[in-house]
Enzyme design. Structure first.
Site, PDB file in Angstrom:
ATOM      1  N   PHE A   1      59.723  38.762  52.060  1.00  0.00           N
ATOM      2  CA  PHE A   1      60.906  39.369  52.664  1.00  0.00           C
ATOM      3  C   PHE A   1      62.064  39.171  51.677  1.00  0.00           C
ATOM      4  O   PHE A   1      62.245  38.078  51.134  1.00  0.00           O
ATOM      5  CB  PHE A   1      61.211  38.684  53.999  1.00  0.00           C
ATOM      6  CG  PHE A   1      62.257  39.394  54.793  1.00  0.00           C
ATOM      7  CD1 PHE A   1      61.940  40.523  55.540  1.00  0.00           C
ATOM      8  CD2 PHE A   1      63.576  38.957  54.789  1.00  0.00           C
ATOM      9  CE1 PHE A   1      62.909  41.193  56.263  1.00  0.00           C
ATOM     10  CE2 PHE A   1      64.551  39.630  55.517  1.00  0.00           C
ATOM     11  CZ  PHE A   1      64.214  40.741  56.252  1.00  0.00           C
TER      12      PHE A   1
ATOM     13  N   ASP B   1      58.472  29.849  54.863  1.00  0.00           N
ATOM     14  CA  ASP B   1      59.306  30.623  55.779  1.00  0.00           C
ATOM     15  C   ASP B   1      58.406  31.055  56.940  1.00  0.00           C
ATOM     16  O   ASP B   1      57.504  31.882  56.756  1.00  0.00           O
ATOM     17  CB  ASP B   1      59.869  31.846  55.022  1.00  0.00           C
ATOM     18  CG  ASP B   1      60.740  32.731  55.904  1.00  0.00           C
ATOM     19  OD1 ASP B   1      60.629  32.642  57.145  1.00  0.00           O
ATOM     20  OD2 ASP B   1      61.532  33.520  55.346  1.00  0.00           O
TER      21      ASP B   1
ATOM     22  N   TYR C   1      64.751  34.704  66.774  1.00  0.00           N
ATOM     23  CA  TYR C   1      65.007  35.971  67.487  1.00  0.00           C
ATOM     24  C   TYR C   1      63.799  36.889  67.519  1.00  0.00           C
ATOM     25  O   TYR C   1      63.862  37.970  68.074  1.00  0.00           O
ATOM     26  CB  TYR C   1      66.220  36.701  66.893  1.00  0.00           C
ATOM     27  CG  TYR C   1      66.244  36.846  65.391  1.00  0.00           C
ATOM     28  CD1 TYR C   1      65.408  37.732  64.737  1.00  0.00           C
ATOM     29  CD2 TYR C   1      67.136  36.089  64.623  1.00  0.00           C
ATOM     30  CE1 TYR C   1      65.446  37.869  63.365  1.00  0.00           C
ATOM     31  CE2 TYR C   1      67.184  36.213  63.240  1.00  0.00           C
ATOM     32  CZ  TYR C   1      66.334  37.104  62.618  1.00  0.00           C
ATOM     33  OH  TYR C   1      66.376  37.235  61.254  1.00  0.00           O
ATOM     34  N   LYS C   2      62.682  36.449  66.919  1.00  0.00           N
ATOM     35  CA  LYS C   2      61.468  37.279  66.934  1.00  0.00           C
ATOM     36  C   LYS C   2      60.611  36.833  68.126  1.00  0.00           C
ATOM     37  O   LYS C   2      60.955  37.106  69.263  1.00  0.00           O
ATOM     38  CB  LYS C   2      60.745  37.168  65.598  1.00  0.00           C
ATOM     39  CG  LYS C   2      61.583  37.680  64.418  1.00  0.00           C
ATOM     40  CD  LYS C   2      60.838  37.494  63.110  1.00  0.00           C
ATOM     41  CE  LYS C   2      61.679  37.870  61.908  1.00  0.00           C
ATOM     42  NZ  LYS C   2      61.941  39.303  61.820  1.00  0.00           N
TER      43      LYS C   2
ATOM     44  N   ARG D   1      54.578  49.185  61.783  1.00  0.00           N
ATOM     45  CA  ARG D   1      54.268  47.836  62.266  1.00  0.00           C
ATOM     46  C   ARG D   1      54.198  47.872  63.786  1.00  0.00           C
ATOM     47  O   ARG D   1      55.134  48.319  64.448  1.00  0.00           O
ATOM     48  CB  ARG D   1      55.366  46.843  61.864  1.00  0.00           C
ATOM     49  CG  ARG D   1      55.291  46.338  60.487  1.00  0.00           C
ATOM     50  CD  ARG D   1      56.143  45.098  60.268  1.00  0.00           C
ATOM     51  NE  ARG D   1      57.441  45.094  60.924  1.00  0.00           N
ATOM     52  CZ  ARG D   1      58.357  44.140  60.739  1.00  0.00           C
ATOM     53  NH1 ARG D   1      58.093  43.124  59.956  1.00  0.00           N
ATOM     54  NH2 ARG D   1      59.512  44.190  61.349  1.00  0.00           N
TER      55      ARG D   1
HETATM   56  C1  LIG Z   1      60.335  36.363  56.581  1.00  0.00           C
HETATM   57  C2  LIG Z   1      61.776  36.532  56.963  1.00  0.00           C
HETATM   58  N1  LIG Z   1      62.692  35.645  56.509  1.00  0.00           N
HETATM   59  C3  LIG Z   1      63.991  35.761  56.843  1.00  0.00           C
HETATM   60  C4  LIG Z   1      64.433  36.796  57.656  1.00  0.00           C
HETATM   61  C5  LIG Z   1      65.860  36.999  58.003  1.00  0.00           C
HETATM   62  O1  LIG Z   1      66.686  35.910  57.842  1.00  0.00           O
HETATM   63  P1  LIG Z   1      68.109  35.875  58.560  1.00  0.00           P
HETATM   64  O2  LIG Z   1      67.873  35.538  59.995  1.00  0.00           O
HETATM   65  O3  LIG Z   1      68.886  34.886  57.817  1.00  0.00           O
HETATM   66  O4  LIG Z   1      68.706  37.250  58.481  1.00  0.00           O
HETATM   67  C6  LIG Z   1      63.505  37.709  58.165  1.00  0.00           C
HETATM   68  C7  LIG Z   1      63.961  38.813  59.031  1.00  0.00           C
HETATM   69  O5  LIG Z   1      63.232  39.615  59.538  1.00  0.00           O
HETATM   70  C8  LIG Z   1      62.153  37.583  57.803  1.00  0.00           C
HETATM   71  O6  LIG Z   1      61.250  38.453  58.231  1.00  0.00           O
END
Ligand SMILES: Cc1ncc(COP(=O)(O)O)c(C=O)c1O
Length: 438
Positions: free
Chosen positions: A144, A225, A250-251, A398
């Site tokens: 990402f 991550d 938030y997912k 997706r």
């Molecule tokens: C793998 C991954 N890392 C980080 C983020 C986003 O990070 P942030 O919440 O700081 O915008 C996402 C967002 O979809 C993601 O899929």
């Protein structure tokens, strides 16, 4: 992932290969689903099949109740809420960390809620990447983007050229990353490996244990991550010896748009001064002595920075009630059954599409990448048919059947609509993707 779950998955796949899934199968799976009632706790968008819970999870009554309570306590307690609210706001991040610990397989002290995922990557990479251990940071080319942006920024801040310091493991097929290729990229020059648990596009689940062990053998640290796995895939970070990890809520955890993020730091690293230090990460007992010098909390709490936004944190407190009631193992089991059912339907009903997600349960997160050269226009056509999915360039629709609120018949219905769009070539009535649209 235990072996029995893998073999159960293999059995299911054999069954679906022999016997294409039907609507009647879907109804039977819904009837016997032990988590079928969980969806009643959510506000389901009316008339829509919501398959985007890996982008933004849905709102639950539990999350709203926790938010309402925080607002009420702001009204009645005002500043006293920092100490007198229930739960007290002063240690909100730590308390939520305690609740999250079992989801990621850590102790309560190793987990805290605070900042955003991107900020947490900044502070953890900034803190733990030590060029004396090895100059290079190993990442992968399917990451990402924010992960690379943040890591590059930390390297620049440290006076290094990111193009030189990043070692990017290339995908062989454009979908997945071979763990063997990551292991092969590890040598004395590597100080840190930072990978996702689940690739955001294909949904591949990476073998965290294997990568961590190989990183340690090479004298490097391993960070992950977990944005696309927390709340749907159980983790065992402490047992694996993972050094640090970040994720968002938030997912799959349904804590609301932009909800505060989470992080994990292995206890052997407690006591270091975070790269982005701030007063909220100070040792709690003496934080209000307002000293000029910083004493880090002896826990992951040290990686908090400033005052936590309680109104953004509160929905997570309620959302976790749902996760805890369901149980992470049951959620994973249902998620695998849903994605398995979906893959079986794609194989059977959508011959023009390819499944870009690994088929083995042990290599699959919570969503499925359905590939088609017209994926963008197909996604648009699906939206007009009340199916919420997202498109990821260049060719992926997706589809995320979140085990929290999606049923098997919902999945059947989505594939049915997708099959109709392809059969009628209905996507041809949509504009092709313009520049800048993602
Ligand atoms: C793998 C991954 N890392 C980080 C983020 C986003 O990070 P942030 O919440 O700081 O915008 C996402 C967002 O979809 C993601 O899929």
């Amino acid at each position: 992932m235990d072996d029995s779950r893998d073999s159960a998955d293999a059995d299911r796949r054999t069954a679906s290969a022999d016997d294409p899934p039907t609507r009647a199968d879907a109804r039977e799976l819904d009837r016997t689903d032990p988590l079928a009632d969980l969806r009643d706790r959510f506000f389901l968008p009316e008339g829509e099949a919501y398959m985007d819970g890996n982008s933004l999870g849905l709102c639950s009554a539990d999350a709203v109740a926790a938010l309402d309570r925080a607002v009420e306590q702001w009204k009645t307690l005002a500043v006293r809420g920092w100490t007198d609210a229930d739960p007290e706001w002063f240690t909100y991040g730590e308390r939520l960390g305690d609740r999250l610990a079992s989801l990621v397989g850590a102790s309560g002290e190793e987990v805290v809620v605070g900042n955003s995922t991107t900020v947490n990557i900044h502070t953890l990479i900034g803190t733990f990447h030590d060029p004396d251990r090895g100059e290079k940071i190993v990442v992968n080319d399917l990451d990402f983007p924010t992960d690379h942006y943040a890591i590059r920024a930390r390297l620049r801040a440290a006076g290094r050229d990111p193009d030189d310091a990043l070692r990017v493991v290339e995908s062989r097929d454009g979908r997945t990353i071979e763990e063997a290729d990551v292991v092969a990229a590890l040598d004395d020059d590597v100080g840190t490996v930072f990978l996702p648990s689940v690739l955001y596009r294909s949904g591949q689940l990476i073998d965290i244990e294997r990568i961590t062990e190989a990183a340690h053998d090479a004298g490097a640290l391993a960070g992950f991550d977990l944005a696309h796995s927390v709340g749907v895939v159980p983790h065992d970070l402490s047992a694996a010896g993972v050094d640090f990890a970040v994720w968002c809520h938030y997912k799959y955890l349904n804590a609301g748009p932009g909800a505060l993020a989470g992080l994990y730091v292995n206890e052997r690293h407690f006591g270091v001064t975070p790269d982005l230090a701030g007063w909220w990460g100070h040792e709690k007992e003496t934080q209000f002595e307002m000293r000029r010098t910083y004493t880090p909390a002896d826990s992951a709490g040290a990686f908090q920075i400033g005052t936590p936004p309680i109104l953004s944190a509160a929905p997570l407190d309620g959302a976790l009630d749902v996760t805890e009631d369901a149980g992470i193992d049951a959620l994973r089991e249902k998620s695998l059954a849903l994605t398995d059912f979906l893959i079986g339907l794609v194989d059977d009903r959508l011959p023009d599409c390819e499944v870009g997600t690994p088929r083995e349960a042990s290599r699959r997160g919570g969503h499925v990448a359905v590939e088609h050269p017209e994926a963008y226009r197909i996604s648009e056509a699906l939206k007009d048919r009340s199916v919420v999915v997202d498109f990821r360039p260049p060719n992926v629709v997706r589809i995320c059947p979140s085990p929290y609120y999606v049923g098997f018949e919902d999945v059947y219905e989505v594939v049915d609509r997708l099959a109709g769009i392809l059969a009628d070539r209905a996507y041809e009535r949509y504009e092709t993707r313009g520049a800048g649209v993602t």
